[in-house]
Design an enzyme around this catalytic site. Structure first.
Site, short mmCIF file in Angstrom:
data_model
loop_
_atom_site.label_atom_id
_atom_site.label_comp_id
_atom_site.label_asym_id
_atom_site.label_seq_id
_atom_site.Cartn_x
_atom_site.Cartn_y
_atom_site.Cartn_z
N GLU A 175 0.87 -1.17 0.00
CA GLU A 175 0.00 0.00 0.00
C GLU A 175 0.91 1.22 0.00
OE1 GLU A 175 -2.47 2.90 0.25
OE2 GLU A 175 -1.17 2.75 2.00
N HIS A 176 0.70 2.16 -0.92
CA HIS A 176 1.67 3.21 -1.19
C HIS A 176 1.43 4.54 -0.46
CE1 HIS A 176 4.10 1.28 -4.30
NE2 HIS A 176 3.01 0.63 -4.59
N ALA A 177 0.62 4.56 0.58
CA ALA A 177 0.39 5.83 1.27
C ALA A 177 1.68 6.37 1.90
CB ALA A 177 -0.69 5.67 2.34
#
Length: 197
Positions: A175-177
């Site tokens: 997940e690239h947050a």
């Protein structure tokens, strides 16, 4: 490495890359909230566990430096077998729906103390391991299962999910947050180098 340092990453061998994102790889999670998601970051000294998802069940597994590969495999095998005896709703699919929908659902879930405790275990974990029943037989079918599956047996808000198929194939979902692909690429490269020697 004992001193918690890594060699400098460089773009095309020339441009140094910032290493600050590495501290957000483990024990982090995106959490739905009105208007804008928030990022949960937990101290790995206090929260030293992973979560294992199998048959939509979520298990907490403690980690320690003393654990042997044999002990880890025994724990994962037990989880895989135990999950066959349970039929749980795929609550993790909520992490794949529209963020406003997930925000409302999570707000409803946390009205019960046991749900708050369960969500804290999931969100504070170092990472998630998803034990799947699929048997993809190629890179293409593996990618299809990783990217286009039905969304069950996953927690898409976790920064790292290691998905292991029944036949031993595996993949990683990030997940690239908080982190970019360069961080994950380095993580995987170093892990594979350590495994293969």
């Amino acid at each position: 490495m004992a001193d918690a340092s890594l060699p400098q990453d460089n773009l095309r061998g020339k441009q140094p890359l910032c290493a600050s994102a590495y501290k957000y790889v483990f024990n982090t999670c995106r959490i739905p909230a009105p208007e804008q998601d928030v990022i949960g970051i937990w101290d790995s000294n206090e929260f030293n566990h992973i979560v294992v998802l199998a048959n939509n069940c979520v298990y907490q597994m403690a980690l320690s430096a003393e654990m042997t590969p044999t002990e880890i495999m025994a724990n994962l095998s037990w989880i895989k077998e135990d999950a066959k005896n349970h039929s749980e709703l795929p609550i993790g699919t909520l992490t794949a729906v529209h963020r406003d929908t997930w925000t409302k659902a999570r707000s409803h879930l946390i009205t019960k103390v046991q749900n708050i405790e369960a969500l804290t275990v999931i969100e504070s974990s170092a990472f998630a391991v998803c034990l799947d029943d699929h048997d993809p037989d190629s890179q293409t079918s593996s990618a299809r299962q990783l990217l286009l599956d039905d969304g069950t047996n996953r927690w898409y808000d976790k920064t790292i999910q290691l998905i292991v198929f029944a036949n031993g194939r595996a993949g990683l979902y990030a997940e690239h947050a908080l982190i970019d692909a360069t961080v994950i690429s380095r993580l995987l490269t170093d892990a594979l180098t350590n495994i293969t020697g």
